[in-house]
Scaffold this active site. Structure first.
Site, PDB file in Angstrom:
ATOM      1  N   ASP A   1       0.862  -1.192   0.000  1.00  0.00           N
ATOM      2  CA  ASP A   1       0.000   0.000   0.000  1.00  0.00           C
ATOM      3  C   ASP A   1       0.900   1.244   0.000  1.00  0.00           C
ATOM      4  O   ASP A   1       1.887   1.303   0.745  1.00  0.00           O
ATOM      5  CB  ASP A   1      -0.863  -0.056   1.278  1.00  0.00           C
ATOM      6  CG  ASP A   1      -1.910   1.035   1.350  1.00  0.00           C
ATOM      7  OD1 ASP A   1      -2.376   1.500   0.293  1.00  0.00           O
ATOM      8  OD2 ASP A   1      -2.274   1.409   2.492  1.00  0.00           O
TER       9      ASP A   1
ATOM     10  N   HIS B   1      -7.036  10.236   4.898  1.00  0.00           N
ATOM     11  CA  HIS B   1      -6.428   9.235   5.778  1.00  0.00           C
ATOM     12  C   HIS B   1      -6.532   9.705   7.228  1.00  0.00           C
ATOM     13  O   HIS B   1      -6.619  10.898   7.491  1.00  0.00           O
ATOM     14  CB  HIS B   1      -4.951   9.055   5.419  1.00  0.00           C
ATOM     15  CG  HIS B   1      -4.740   8.424   4.077  1.00  0.00           C
ATOM     16  ND1 HIS B   1      -4.153   9.079   3.033  1.00  0.00           N
ATOM     17  CD2 HIS B   1      -5.045   7.194   3.617  1.00  0.00           C
ATOM     18  CE1 HIS B   1      -4.097   8.275   1.986  1.00  0.00           C
ATOM     19  NE2 HIS B   1      -4.633   7.110   2.309  1.00  0.00           N
TER      20      HIS B   1
END
Ligand SMILES: [Zn+2]
Length: 279
Positions: free
Chosen positions: A82, A178
């Site tokens: 990721d 995020h």
């Protein structure tokens, strides 16, 4: 055991109107939580690590750990890098058994993002490894809609980016962030729909921790087929450790209170799998 790439899992899920949940792991305990849930529910998931995690636990550790924990289980799963930061790291992960890698060039100018992402697709795709690219901004932005529009992935750029890079899957900016949301996030569902209609490439949603189940389902209906969860798992883990200390105040064997933490992560995993798969 069947380790496959993210593209294959996402294609299958989207044909069923579902998404594949992607869970960021940090250590043995979060890996145990994800693998136990995969065995118990027999549901494909994506296990993923960011570069900081690889540097924390050791770059060759996570793939081997997941293989060992999944041994004898035939549920399909992917292990994915990721927010990969370079072609070199992507290659190292592939050599360690990763079935999918992301190259995140979203902070770079468009042409530079294309050039570097293409380096990764040219190296990875012939090995059967799928590649996730990113276009647009997945913020730390919270309120303040003034520059929200600028952060959204543009439909025409998505079309050009996919054609120029040959990415297998694409992470898009549609208002998610995020970490922890300070205000109520405003997700541009319509933009997901527009991009999904314009390209065949399966779409990825980052920054999903903190979004309601209802919003997540709307994103899936609009065309998202992979949803990343990290923050909520870390919160559950930390709360689980605290609870373990409360339940067993005299205990000094980590295996006792870490079990409480693993179970705490598992509760979140199960609820996210239900949202993504409609179970
Ligand atoms: Zn992300």
């Amino acid at each position: 055991m069947a380790r496959v790439n993210c593209y294959e899992l996402m294609k299958k899920a989207s044909e069923k109107g579902c998404a594949v949940p992607a869970f960021n792991i940090d250590n043995l305990e979060s890996a145990i939580a994800v693998c136990e849930v995969m065995r118990e529910l027999n549901t494909p998931v994506i296990v993923q690590t960011i570069p900081r995690t690889l540097n924390y636990g050791g770059r060759s550790v996570y793939s081997a750990m997941i293989s060992a924990l999944m041994s004898g289980c035939d549920t399909d799963y992917a292990i994915h890098l990721d927010h990969g930061s370079s072609a070199e790291l992507a290659l190292e992960c592939i050599n360690n058994g990763y079935s999918s890698v992301m190259f995140d060039g979203s902070s770079l100018p468009f042409d530079e993002n294309v050039r570097l992402t293409r380096e990764v697709t040219e190296m990875a795709l012939p090995k059967g490894v799928s590649v996730e690219g990113e276009l647009g901004t997945i913020g730390g932005r919270e309120e303040g809609d003034s520059d929200l529009e600028a952060s959204y992935t543009k439909v025409s750029e998505a079309v050009d980016f996919v054609a120029a890079t040959n990415v297998s899957t694409l992470a898009i900016g549609v208002g998610t962030a995020h970490g922890i949301y300070k205000g109520v996030p405003k997700i541009n569902i319509e933009r997901i729909r527009e991009i999904h209609a314009a390209i065949e490439t399966p779409l990825v949603l980052h920054g999903a921790s903190g979004l309601s189940d209802e919003v997540l389902r709307a994103c899936i209906r609009a065309g998202i087929s992979k949803i990343n969860f990290a923050t909520e798992l870390r919160q559950a883990y930390t709360e689980g450790i605290k609870k373990g200390f409360e339940l067993f105040p005299k205990e000094f064997d980590p295996k006792i209170y870490m079990r409480t933490a693993i179970d705490s992560i598992k509760e979140v995993l199960v609820s996210k799998i239900r949202v993504c798969t409609g179970l």
